[in-house]
Design an enzyme around this catalytic site. Structure first.
Site, PDB file in Angstrom:
ATOM      1  CE1 TYR A 278      -3.248  -2.759  -0.018  1.00  0.00           C
ATOM      2  CE2 TYR A 278      -3.721  -2.353   2.283  1.00  0.00           C
ATOM      3  CZ  TYR A 278      -3.960  -3.052   1.120  1.00  0.00           C
ATOM      4  OH  TYR A 278      -4.921  -4.036   1.098  1.00  0.00           O
TER       5      TYR A 278
ATOM      6  CG  ASP B  48      -2.367 -19.723  -0.596  1.00  0.00           C
ATOM      7  OD1 ASP B  48      -1.482 -19.706   0.282  1.00  0.00           O
ATOM      8  OD2 ASP B  48      -2.264 -20.403  -1.639  1.00  0.00           O
TER       9      ASP B  48
ATOM     10  CG  ASP C 106      -7.105  -4.573   3.890  1.00  0.00           C
ATOM     11  OD1 ASP C 106      -8.089  -4.536   4.641  1.00  0.00           O
ATOM     12  OD2 ASP C 106      -6.948  -3.817   2.920  1.00  0.00           O
TER      13      ASP C 106
END
Ligand code: NAD
Length: 369
Positions: free
Chosen positions: A141, A225, A249
């Site tokens: 980010y 994942d 997030d």
């Protein structure tokens, strides 16, 4: 010791839930011999309306000096068309940046009375108590270069850069291990070391911090994942999960939803330790937004904000006893069957924001007796 708290209620339901937190603080001051000084200022749209800036330098200065900031929520449709630097959210982003809040703590806790509210089977979530530690100031980010570029042939190219340094990984790892020490003693570190260089660095640095400083704790590495999958398959296998900004997030939102409503979920953001006082800067906030659809109607659930204050007691004021007392009062009102609209279930009693807080204070009275 007197704790200096700054309340930044913000917009929409922010002020409605923060005023209930103020009542809990005042109850503790009166009944539990805890000394607080409370200051309050504007942030977000409220600050834009009065000062034409999402947070003033004066409010920022108070935040920097406070032992903790208790934040409500910011935003609303009336500011949606504002220029980027005049958006309410800029106030929160400046707080995060100037206070160097690099660690975001998001508990996913399932209260017994709300086991049925989860989309997962009750046996999977009953007793659930996970803490997700998300790195908040680095990673994709913020990494440079970033942007969208138009190429010679008229097509476009977009770049984001995932970037982590040794120190960024080590300091967030320490936050996770310190938390695990006070909990079940186990950390899962989630990354994608199979396909990303930052994942390799992340895994190596977390391993180093563990081996040199926290050998007595259990560390497990997990691919992000797989962590996402395991969170819905068997969430109770986790205690503390530490992960980067992007994966955090996603995983923290996933974990949060295991437990029901946005109106129930607290969070903490912790900063670097001050070199002189040794204390970390900190901001506590419910994870929900300003909920314009129910603002001003006394319908908002104040529990996320109250539980955020319980986190403040635990992590900034080192007051485990009163943190646990506030949490048990919340649990008691849920056991009594009281529900705001967002967590309403058949056969339960619908209450307003104020009535929910009244009941929490009554439960505190009963427990303190
Ligand atoms: P939201 O969290 O405000 O609301 C989503 C839904 O959940 C709404 O239906 C709302 O009524 C409900 N809800 C949220 N909190 C609740 C509570 N305590 N009690 C009962 N119901 C609750 O998210 P949104 O609608 O996407 O955003 C609304 C505004 O809030 C936007 O301007 C957005 O930018 C802002 N926002 C701010 C923050 C923040 O301040 N940290 C976070 C998210 C969104």
């Amino acid at each position: 010791m007197t704790a200096n708290l700054l309340l930044l209620p913000g917009d929409g339901i922010g002020p409605e839930v923060t005023v209930q937190v103020r009542r809990v603080i005042e109850w503790l001051a009166k009944n539990r011999n805890v000394s607080f000084t409370l200051d309050e200022d504007l942030v977000g749209g409220a600050s834009l309306t009065k000062h034409d800036t999402p947070i003033t330098d004066a409010a920022m200065e108070k935040a920097m000096k406070a032992d903790a900031v208790l934040f409500g929520a910011v935003g609303g449709p009336q500011w949606d068309r504002n220029a980027f630097d005049k958006k309410p959210e800029r106030g929160l982003l400046r707080l995060r940046k100037d206070m160097e809040l690099f660690a975001n703590l998001r508990p996913a806790l399932c209260f017994p009375a709300l086991t049925d509210a989860s989309s997962l089977k009750p046996e999977l979530v009953s007793g659930l108590d996970i803490m997700i530690v998300r790195e908040l100031t680095g990673g994709v980010y913020f990494g440079e270069p970033r942007g969208i570029e138009t190429l010679a042939d008229g097509s476009r190219k977009a770049v984001d850069t995932q970037l982590y340094t040794t120190e960024e990984v080590r300091r967030i790892a320490r936050v996770a291990f310190d938390l695990a020490r006070k909990r079940k003693g186990e950390v899962h570190s989630a990354e994608k070391s199979n396909v990303m260089h930052t994942g390799v660095l992340w895994r190596e640095e977390v391993t180093h911090v563990h081996a040199t400083e926290y050998r007595e704790l259990k560390l497990q590495h997990i691919l992000a994942d797989n962590a996402a999958m395991q969170l819905v398959r068997n969430p109770k296998q986790f205690d503390v999960i530490v992960t980067d900004n992007l994966f955090g997030d996603i995983l923290s939102d996933e974990a949060a939803m295991l437990t029901g409503s946005l109106g129930m979920l607290p969070s903490a953001s912790l900063g670097a330790k001050d070199a002189v006082s040794g204390k970390s800067r900190a901001l506590y906030e419910p994870i929900h937004g300003s909920a314009p659809d129910i603002a001003g109607q006394n319908k908002a659930n104040p529990i996320a904000a109250v539980l955020s204050f319980a986190m403040c007691l635990r992590y900034s004021l080192d007051d485990e006893a009163n943190a646990a007392l506030v949490e048990s009062a919340v649990s008691a009102v849920l056991d009594q069957g009281l529900r705001t609209g967002d967590i309403m279930q058949p056969g339960k009693q619908l209450v307003s924001t104020t009535q929910m807080a009244d009941a929490i204070l009554k439960a505190l009275d009963a427990k303190a007796r």
